[in-house]
Design a protein around this motif. Structure first.
Motif, PDB file in Angstrom:
ATOM      1  N   ALA A 208       0.843  -1.198   0.000  1.00 51.99           N
ATOM      2  CA  ALA A 208       0.000   0.000   0.000  1.00 51.99           C
ATOM      3  C   ALA A 208       0.874   1.242   0.000  1.00 51.99           C
ATOM      4  N   HIS A 209       0.649   2.121  -0.952  1.00 59.78           N
ATOM      5  CA  HIS A 209       1.386   3.385  -1.067  1.00 59.78           C
ATOM      6  C   HIS A 209       0.559   4.486  -0.428  1.00 59.78           C
ATOM      7  N   PHE A 210       1.144   5.227   0.529  1.00 64.21           N
ATOM      8  CA  PHE A 210       0.447   6.381   1.095  1.00 64.21           C
ATOM      9  C   PHE A 210       0.578   7.515   0.095  1.00 64.21           C
ATOM     10  N   PRO A 211      -0.531   8.042  -0.444  1.00 64.89           N
ATOM     11  CA  PRO A 211      -0.439   8.978  -1.571  1.00 64.89           C
ATOM     12  C   PRO A 211       0.378  10.235  -1.303  1.00 64.89           C
ATOM     13  N   GLY A 212       0.236  10.860  -0.114  1.00 64.15           N
ATOM     14  CA  GLY A 212       1.029  12.039   0.187  1.00 64.15           C
ATOM     15  C   GLY A 212       0.698  13.219  -0.686  1.00 64.15           C
ATOM     16  N   VAL A 213       1.723  14.027  -1.003  1.00 68.52           N
ATOM     17  CA  VAL A 213       1.474  15.263  -1.745  1.00 68.52           C
ATOM     18  C   VAL A 213       1.548  15.011  -3.240  1.00 68.52           C
ATOM     19  N   ASN A 214       0.440  14.880  -3.861  1.00 71.66           N
ATOM     20  CA  ASN A 214       0.359  14.798  -5.313  1.00 71.66           C
ATOM     21  C   ASN A 214      -1.114  14.875  -5.672  1.00 71.66           C
ATOM     22  N   ASN A 215      -1.389  14.761  -6.947  1.00 73.42           N
ATOM     23  CA  ASN A 215      -2.790  14.897  -7.350  1.00 73.42           C
ATOM     24  C   ASN A 215      -3.500  13.555  -7.419  1.00 73.42           C
ATOM     25  N   THR A 216      -2.850  12.475  -6.933  1.00 73.10           N
ATOM     26  CA  THR A 216      -3.562  11.202  -6.889  1.00 73.10           C
ATOM     27  C   THR A 216      -4.734  11.286  -5.921  1.00 73.10           C
ATOM     28  N   THR A 217      -4.482  11.839  -4.741  1.00 72.48           N
ATOM     29  CA  THR A 217      -5.557  12.001  -3.776  1.00 72.48           C
ATOM     30  C   THR A 217      -6.538  13.075  -4.245  1.00 72.48           C
TER      31      THR A 217
ATOM     32  N   TRP B 133      -8.438  15.631  -3.015  1.00 70.57           N
ATOM     33  CA  TRP B 133      -8.514  16.369  -1.755  1.00 70.57           C
ATOM     34  C   TRP B 133      -9.870  17.025  -1.552  1.00 70.57           C
ATOM     35  N   THR B 134     -10.621  17.205  -2.632  1.00 67.00           N
ATOM     36  CA  THR B 134     -11.942  17.828  -2.490  1.00 67.00           C
ATOM     37  C   THR B 134     -12.990  16.832  -2.012  1.00 67.00           C
ATOM     38  N   ASP B 135     -12.660  15.557  -1.982  1.00 60.01           N
ATOM     39  CA  ASP B 135     -13.622  14.548  -1.527  1.00 60.01           C
ATOM     40  C   ASP B 135     -13.829  14.702  -0.018  1.00 60.01           C
ATOM     41  N   PRO B 136     -15.087  14.717   0.444  1.00 58.55           N
ATOM     42  CA  PRO B 136     -15.334  14.882   1.891  1.00 58.55           C
ATOM     43  C   PRO B 136     -14.661  13.806   2.739  1.00 58.55           C
ATOM     44  N   ALA B 137     -14.337  12.651   2.150  1.00 59.26           N
ATOM     45  CA  ALA B 137     -13.710  11.574   2.919  1.00 59.26           C
ATOM     46  C   ALA B 137     -12.197  11.767   3.070  1.00 59.26           C
ATOM     47  N   SER B 138     -11.612  12.730   2.381  1.00 57.69           N
ATOM     48  CA  SER B 138     -10.160  12.951   2.480  1.00 57.69           C
ATOM     49  C   SER B 138      -9.817  13.583   3.820  1.00 57.69           C
ATOM     50  N   ARG B 139      -8.710  13.115   4.383  1.00 58.77           N
ATOM     51  CA  ARG B 139      -8.258  13.627   5.673  1.00 58.77           C
ATOM     52  C   ARG B 139      -6.819  14.129   5.550  1.00 58.77           C
TER      53      ARG B 139
ATOM     54  N   ARG C 161      -1.721   5.716  10.293  1.00 56.15           N
ATOM     55  CA  ARG C 161      -2.132   4.525  11.034  1.00 56.15           C
ATOM     56  C   ARG C 161      -3.337   3.852  10.378  1.00 56.15           C
ATOM     57  N   HIS C 162      -4.300   4.657   9.929  1.00 52.73           N
ATOM     58  CA  HIS C 162      -5.500   4.089   9.288  1.00 52.73           C
ATOM     59  C   HIS C 162      -5.108   3.244   8.076  1.00 52.73           C
ATOM     60  N   LEU C 163      -4.292   3.810   7.186  1.00 54.53           N
ATOM     61  CA  LEU C 163      -3.936   3.078   5.960  1.00 54.53           C
ATOM     62  C   LEU C 163      -3.082   1.850   6.276  1.00 54.53           C
ATOM     63  N   ALA C 164      -2.147   1.983   7.235  1.00 53.50           N
ATOM     64  CA  ALA C 164      -1.286   0.846   7.584  1.00 53.50           C
ATOM     65  C   ALA C 164      -2.101  -0.281   8.223  1.00 53.50           C
ATOM     66  N   GLU C 165      -3.013   0.067   9.121  1.00 56.34           N
ATOM     67  CA  GLU C 165      -3.814  -0.967   9.768  1.00 56.34           C
ATOM     68  C   GLU C 165      -4.750  -1.643   8.769  1.00 56.34           C
ATOM     69  N   THR C 166      -5.245  -0.880   7.795  1.00 55.78           N
ATOM     70  CA  THR C 166      -6.078  -1.484   6.747  1.00 55.78           C
ATOM     71  C   THR C 166      -5.248  -2.462   5.920  1.00 55.78           C
ATOM     72  N   ALA C 167      -4.027  -2.067   5.565  1.00 52.59           N
ATOM     73  CA  ALA C 167      -3.152  -2.948   4.781  1.00 52.59           C
ATOM     74  C   ALA C 167      -2.831  -4.222   5.557  1.00 52.59           C
TER      75      ALA C 167
ATOM     76  N   GLY D 248      -8.650   6.535   3.674  1.00 56.47           N
ATOM     77  CA  GLY D 248      -9.580   5.410   3.602  1.00 56.47           C
ATOM     78  C   GLY D 248      -9.676   4.748   2.240  1.00 56.47           C
ATOM     79  N   GLY D 249      -8.783   5.108   1.315  1.00 57.58           N
ATOM     80  CA  GLY D 249      -8.918   4.636  -0.055  1.00 57.58           C
ATOM     81  C   GLY D 249      -8.651   3.162  -0.262  1.00 57.58           C
ATOM     82  N   LEU D 250      -8.093   2.501   0.746  1.00 58.04           N
ATOM     83  CA  LEU D 250      -7.786   1.075   0.593  1.00 58.04           C
ATOM     84  C   LEU D 250      -8.892   0.189   1.159  1.00 58.04           C
ATOM     85  N   ASP D 251      -9.818   0.791   1.890  1.00 59.35           N
ATOM     86  CA  ASP D 251     -10.825   0.008   2.616  1.00 59.35           C
ATOM     87  C   ASP D 251     -11.621  -0.917   1.693  1.00 59.35           C
TER      88      ASP D 251
END
Length: 426
Positions: free
Chosen positions: A13-22, A24-30, A39-45, A386-389
């Motif tokens: 699992a790649h944490f997207p970080g700073v780029n336009n993959t995420t 950011w306008t989606d209400p689910a983005s944190r 922690r959320h993405l790592a625990e999901t992976a 939450g994109g990996l869920d």
């Protein structure tokens, strides 16, 4: 397809970080910097029994005319520090950090990765990258950037020295890049050597990976292109006394799921439009044209001027090839399909790799691996964190039913997950 046993798929699992993959306008983005997101993405992976969690690196905020690129405003934290914290809240998941061999020293980095390997119980991995970017090099004491031809020469000597430090004992080395004498202040890491990853598709990168790496992080959009890359890289291993299974090929990929293929396709188009807004489209054009396009209309045609090669406008940004060739190709696509600047960027950049129902995506992923286009995948979700869920909940069980992905971890170290042996002492 042959009668050989089914190949097992490796997932990261790649944490997207700073780029336009995420999006950011989606209400689910944190947040991309709060520990809760990592922690959320790592625990999901780890819940999905993935091999490892992967962090990229950002050493200097991208800027133009003194203005920080809008996607870089909040930056991202140092990778090994984040992984050290994640080691405390995960038990099996591998932890991979991208760290530059151009701007660091072998002893110091060998010590940091050995520390992470000890603290995590043998789960550390180092993604070795290099840089020829002078702008980024200005952040460092000696400037630090290298000519492109010298980057992999230094990286090879760097990794060789790191391995010698990990093996223990006194290291005496005098080479073109380093003069070192000393010994590591830690015992040999649990994995012997933390897993080494190499990212890059160039000829130099492939050769470096064949000689040095355990995983190569590639990017290929089609099964045929993946097969050609797989054949070429695996062929190179013999020259270094290595077997094909000793290097895992894991392209970075994206995915979009839907209840039907049509729904997934429609959702994928929506995501692409959200990922490439007007400002992002202009940033992509500037990366190719090398000129300030802040006044350019993203809904109008492509710039009429020719690109400026080696422009300072693109300093700190990843170079994406020959600007003149890319501009000519983009103009041809825009003319053929009658696309605006933004529509063209959406068309030619980062289209999602796998789109469909969970069953269709599982089948496509499996086909790539069974037909030797890859050994696994580094997934890049479009939502943070939450994109990996949905992938873990809907696709992983189908891969497990197909018998091509683990249902439980059978080892404790990242080398166990990847089926890689512990290196002997040199």
């Amino acid at each position: 397809m042959t009668d050989r046993p089914l190949k097992q798929i490796h997932l990261a699992a790649h944490f997207p970080g700073v780029n336009n993959t995420t999006v950011w306008t989606d209400p689910a983005s944190r947040s991309q910097i709060e520990f809760a997101s990592f922690r959320h993405l790592a625990e999901t992976a780890e819940r999905g029994r993935f091999d490892f969690f992967f962090l990229a690196e950002g050493l200097r905020l991208r800027e133009v005319n003194g203005l920080i690129h809008d996607l870089d405003v909040v930056g991202r934290p140092e990778s090994i520090t984040v992984l050290g914290a994640l080691a405390a809240v995960t038990t099996h998941l591998g932890l991979a950090a991208t760290v530059n061999a151009t701007f660091n020293e072998p002893y110091e980095l060998a010590r940091r990765f050995a520390s992470l390997d000890h603290l995590s119980g043998g789960r550390a991995a180092w993604n070795v990258v290099t840089s020829s970017d002078a702008f980024t090099g200005e952040n460092f004491r000696r400037g630090g950037f290298l000519d492109r031809a010298d980057r992999y020469t230094r990286a090879a000597e760097f990794v060789q020295l790191a391995r010698e430090f990990w093996d223990g004992g006194l290291v005496r080395h005098s080479g073109p890049q380093f003069d070192v004498e000393g010994r590591l202040s830690l015992p040999r890491p649990p994995q012997g050597h933390p897993v080494v990853i190499q990212a890059g598709d160039s000829d130099e990168g492939r050769e470096f990976a064949a000689a040095t790496a355990d995983i190569i992080f590639s990017r290929h959009s089609t099964l045929t292109a993946g097969q050609a890359f797989h054949t070429d890289v695996k062929r190179r291993l013999a020259a270094y006394g290595r077997k094909p299974d000793e290097l895992k090929i894991m392209p970075g990929v994206t995915y979009v799921l839907g209840d039907t293929d049509e729904e997934a396709t429609e959702r994928a188009a929506e995501i692409r439009r959200a990922q490439v807004g007007p400002r992002t489209a202009i940033a992509y054009l500037e990366q190719v044209w090398g000129i300030d396009l802040s006044d350019h209309d993203p809904d109008g045609p492509l710039p009429t001027a020719d690109p400026v090669v080696d422009s300072t406008v693109v300093q700190g940004r990843t170079r994406i090839g020959d600007p003149l060739e890319i501009a000519a190709r983009w103009r041809a696509v825009a003319a053929e399909k009658r696309l605006s600047s933004r529509e063209l960027v959406i068309e030619v950049t980062g289209r999602q790799s796998f789109i469909g129902t969970p069953a269709a995506v599982a089948e496509q992923l499996d086909a790539y691996v069974q037909n030797d286009a890859a050994d696994g995948f580094i997934l890049v979700p479009h939502l943070t964190p939450g994109g990996l869920d949905d992938f873990v909940d809907q696709v992983v069980p189908l891969l497990q039913e197909r018998g091509v992905f683990r249902t439980e971890y059978t080892g404790t170290t990242l080398r166990d997950h990847l089926g890689l042996p512990v290196p002997g002492r040199r």
